[in-house]
Design a protein around this motif. Structure first.
Motif, PDB file in Angstrom:
ATOM      1  N   SER A   1     -52.444 -51.840  -9.807  1.00  0.00           N
ATOM      2  CA  SER A   1     -51.482 -52.137 -10.867  1.00  0.00           C
ATOM      3  C   SER A   1     -52.042 -51.850 -12.256  1.00  0.00           C
ATOM      4  O   SER A   1     -51.332 -52.021 -13.246  1.00  0.00           O
ATOM      5  N   LYS A   2     -53.292 -51.433 -12.344  1.00  0.00           N
ATOM      6  CA  LYS A   2     -53.926 -51.095 -13.615  1.00  0.00           C
ATOM      7  C   LYS A   2     -54.603 -49.735 -13.515  1.00  0.00           C
ATOM      8  O   LYS A   2     -54.860 -49.237 -12.426  1.00  0.00           O
ATOM      9  N   MET A   3     -54.885 -49.152 -14.663  1.00  0.00           N
ATOM     10  CA  MET A   3     -55.635 -47.901 -14.694  1.00  0.00           C
ATOM     11  C   MET A   3     -57.068 -48.142 -14.201  1.00  0.00           C
ATOM     12  O   MET A   3     -57.629 -49.219 -14.403  1.00  0.00           O
ATOM     13  N   ILE A   4     -57.648 -47.117 -13.621  1.00  0.00           N
ATOM     14  CA  ILE A   4     -59.047 -47.171 -13.211  1.00  0.00           C
ATOM     15  C   ILE A   4     -59.881 -46.630 -14.369  1.00  0.00           C
ATOM     16  O   ILE A   4     -59.689 -45.493 -14.802  1.00  0.00           O
ATOM     17  N   LEU A   5     -60.812 -47.440 -14.874  1.00  0.00           N
ATOM     18  CA  LEU A   5     -61.579 -47.086 -16.073  1.00  0.00           C
ATOM     19  C   LEU A   5     -63.048 -46.798 -15.780  1.00  0.00           C
ATOM     20  O   LEU A   5     -63.870 -46.813 -16.689  1.00  0.00           O
ATOM     21  N   THR A   6     -63.369 -46.520 -14.533  1.00  0.00           N
ATOM     22  CA  THR A   6     -64.773 -46.281 -14.183  1.00  0.00           C
ATOM     23  C   THR A   6     -65.322 -45.013 -14.835  1.00  0.00           C
ATOM     24  O   THR A   6     -66.523 -44.914 -15.078  1.00  0.00           O
ATOM     25  N   LEU A   7     -64.466 -44.047 -15.127  1.00  0.00           N
ATOM     26  CA  LEU A   7     -64.898 -42.792 -15.750  1.00  0.00           C
ATOM     27  C   LEU A   7     -64.461 -42.710 -17.213  1.00  0.00           C
ATOM     28  O   LEU A   7     -64.536 -41.641 -17.811  1.00  0.00           O
ATOM     29  N   TYR A   8     -64.018 -43.810 -17.778  1.00  0.00           N
ATOM     30  CA  TYR A   8     -63.480 -43.799 -19.135  1.00  0.00           C
ATOM     31  C   TYR A   8     -64.598 -43.719 -20.176  1.00  0.00           C
ATOM     32  O   TYR A   8     -65.616 -44.408 -20.072  1.00  0.00           O
ATOM     33  N   THR A   9     -64.388 -42.889 -21.191  1.00  0.00           N
ATOM     34  CA  THR A   9     -65.295 -42.772 -22.332  1.00  0.00           C
ATOM     35  C   THR A   9     -64.676 -43.503 -23.516  1.00  0.00           C
ATOM     36  O   THR A   9     -63.542 -43.209 -23.904  1.00  0.00           O
ATOM     37  N   GLU A  10     -65.412 -44.449 -24.090  1.00  0.00           N
ATOM     38  CA  GLU A  10     -64.881 -45.286 -25.154  1.00  0.00           C
ATOM     39  C   GLU A  10     -64.462 -44.460 -26.372  1.00  0.00           C
ATOM     40  O   GLU A  10     -65.106 -43.481 -26.743  1.00  0.00           O
ATOM     41  N   ASN A  11     -63.349 -44.897 -26.987  1.00  0.00           N
ATOM     42  CA  ASN A  11     -62.849 -44.276 -28.198  1.00  0.00           C
ATOM     43  C   ASN A  11     -63.379 -45.029 -29.419  1.00  0.00           C
ATOM     44  O   ASN A  11     -63.525 -46.256 -29.381  1.00  0.00           O
ATOM     45  N   GLY A  12     -63.666 -44.308 -30.506  1.00  0.00           N
ATOM     46  CA  GLY A  12     -64.265 -44.930 -31.680  1.00  0.00           C
ATOM     47  C   GLY A  12     -63.305 -45.781 -32.486  1.00  0.00           C
ATOM     48  O   GLY A  12     -63.733 -46.644 -33.249  1.00  0.00           O
ATOM     49  N   ILE A  13     -61.994 -45.562 -32.344  1.00  0.00           N
ATOM     50  CA  ILE A  13     -61.012 -46.288 -33.140  1.00  0.00           C
ATOM     51  C   ILE A  13     -60.255 -47.313 -32.306  1.00  0.00           C
ATOM     52  O   ILE A  13     -59.992 -48.427 -32.771  1.00  0.00           O
ATOM     53  N   TRP A  14     -59.942 -46.945 -31.067  1.00  0.00           N
ATOM     54  CA  TRP A  14     -59.098 -47.805 -30.242  1.00  0.00           C
ATOM     55  C   TRP A  14     -59.866 -48.331 -29.042  1.00  0.00           C
ATOM     56  O   TRP A  14     -60.638 -47.613 -28.418  1.00  0.00           O
ATOM     57  N   GLU A  15     -59.610 -49.592 -28.734  1.00  0.00           N
ATOM     58  CA  GLU A  15     -60.182 -50.255 -27.570  1.00  0.00           C
ATOM     59  C   GLU A  15     -59.066 -50.540 -26.567  1.00  0.00           C
ATOM     60  O   GLU A  15     -57.978 -50.989 -26.953  1.00  0.00           O
ATOM     61  N   VAL A  16     -59.322 -50.231 -25.304  1.00  0.00           N
ATOM     62  CA  VAL A  16     -58.333 -50.492 -24.264  1.00  0.00           C
ATOM     63  C   VAL A  16     -58.369 -51.983 -23.932  1.00  0.00           C
ATOM     64  O   VAL A  16     -59.290 -52.473 -23.283  1.00  0.00           O
ATOM     65  N   ALA A  17     -57.362 -52.711 -24.414  1.00  0.00           N
ATOM     66  CA  ALA A  17     -57.301 -54.149 -24.164  1.00  0.00           C
ATOM     67  C   ALA A  17     -56.753 -54.458 -22.782  1.00  0.00           C
ATOM     68  O   ALA A  17     -57.193 -55.407 -22.127  1.00  0.00           O
ATOM     69  N   ASP A  18     -55.802 -53.654 -22.318  1.00  0.00           N
ATOM     70  CA  ASP A  18     -55.212 -53.877 -20.994  1.00  0.00           C
ATOM     71  C   ASP A  18     -54.446 -52.620 -20.607  1.00  0.00           C
ATOM     72  O   ASP A  18     -54.193 -51.740 -21.441  1.00  0.00           O
TER      73      ASP A  18
END
Length: 401
Positions: free
Chosen positions: A186-203
């Protein structure tokens, strides 16, 4: 030790057994699977039941979020799998060939069409992507793509704002009872996610919903929270500090000749920051204008009022002594004088009697324009500092709630 050697032997033996097939075996398998295969027909022997399609979304990176145009760009991959009984085979017939890769343009695919694109409407995948097909008929499709969608920004609480952006898809060309899409997670998989400098993925959220026409809509949503450290250091704190200086202009001695220049400099500084914030925010007025914009406008108006009050203060303190002082103004000045003398009494005990005589003699004595000006400066200073504190407390209570 013997148990470990047995496990290694078993793994090696199994790998040799599984991958023992040859190029000829796989070529014969492709020929058998694709001969007579009609990719325009959806899988499913019994057409009374919908084809079950399972999906998972992996987020790789957030590329861009342009608040002016509403363009939201991200890179991700859809993992989609389904059963196609026409693509199943017997392992023994093809020398234990248990899987193969087939270009996606040769097979039936669920046509997931992005229906809120920023520019062109397009489907998932490309001719470079292949579908992994297993001997059971299970098709595993990894559709890697850069998505550009429309996301209307709400900058009411800028720079402490949060945004919600979605990718919306339809399976084009099929009725709701023909193809059914389910999200494994029910959520995105963030294991391969690269953090963004301006926005944070809260949910995040992945689900399907029915639109007003009864068709299934596949929704992949992101709750984004702005990283505020940069804006607090470079915007909020400087603006608050500069706004606080507006009140302290009334503590500058009037005979120094610097009051008017000081107040105009503070006003121009606030106007510069107002221009900077306007460049950061979108021009749209919906759903709301940023509260920070209102705060800066109020600071600009306060700065203009301070310039006027400084001019009035200078004129008061330079009035001739023979000009009569209104009784109401004189009474206010006497109240200020009593308050000042009371503080002096509390802080200097040895001169209580002297201060008492001053209070009795001076409280009803002559009032000068210089004293009127000093009382006027005190009232202006107190009012501006109080306004700044109330404004800041109100702003942070709203944006942080």
């Amino acid at each position: 030790m013997e148990h470990l050697l047995f496990k290694i032997f078993l793994i090696c033996f199994t790998e040799d057994f599984v991958f023992a097939y040859t190029l000829t075996n796989e070529q014969n398998l492709h020929t058998a699977l694709l001969t007579g295969y009609n990719k325009d027909l959806r899988p499913g022997t019994d057409r009374t039941y919908p084809l079950e399609v399972n999906a998972t979304f992996y987020l790789f990176s957030i590329k861009e979020f342009d608040l002016d145009t509403g363009k939201f760009s991200l890179t991700g991959v859809f993992q989609v799998n389904w059963y196609d009984e026409r693509l199943s085979w017997d392992l023994a017939t093809y020398n234990q060939t248990n899987s193969t890769s087939i270009p996606q343009q040769k097979l039936w695919l669920p046509d997931l069409i992005n229906v809120n694109p920023y520019e062109n409407i397009r489907g998932l995948g490309s001719d470079l992507i292949k579908v992994i097909v297993f001997y059971t008929g299970m098709c595993d499709w990894y559709a890697l793509q850069a998505f550009e969608v429309i996301c209307d920004a709400d900058v009411t609480k800028f720079p402490f704002d949060t945004q919600y952006c979605t990718l919306k898809f339809f399976i084009w060309g099929y009725q709701p009872n023909e193809v059914n899409v389910n999200f494994i997670s029910s959520k995105m998989i963030l294991t391969l996610y690269t953090e963004n400098g301006i926005w944070e993925v809260a949910d995040s959220i992945c689900h399907t919903q029915s639109n007003v026409y009864g068709y299934k809509e596949i929704v992949v949503g992101l709750h984004l929270k702005r990283r505020t450290a940069y804006y607090v250091v470079s915007l909020v704190l400087p603006i608050t500090t500069i706004a606080g200086l507006m009140g302290f202009v009334f503590l500058v001695p009037h005979d120094s000749g610097e009051r008017l220049g000081f107040s105009i400099t503070v006003l121009l500084s606030i106007v510069v920051y107002l221009t900077i914030v306007q460049d950061m925010l979108p021009e749209a007025s919906e759903p709301n204008i940023s509260i920070m914009g209102y705060i800066l406008v109020s600071f600009v108006l306060s700065g203009a009022l301070v310039v006027v009050l400084v001019i009035i203060s200078l004129r008061i303190q330079n009035c001739p002594d023979d000009k009569p002082i209104p009784q109401s103004v004189a009474q206010v000045v006497r109240c200020c004088r009593r308050r000042r003398q009371k503080k002096n009494k509390d802080s200097v005990e040895p001169i209580n009697e002297k201060c008492g005589s001053l209070d009795d003699d001076e409280s009803d004595g002559h009032v000068t324009w210089y004293e009127v000006g000093k009382c006027f400066d005190f009232v202006c200073f107190t009012s501006l500092i109080t306004q700044l504190i109330v404004t800041c407390v109100t702003y942070f209570s709203i944006v942080l709630s």
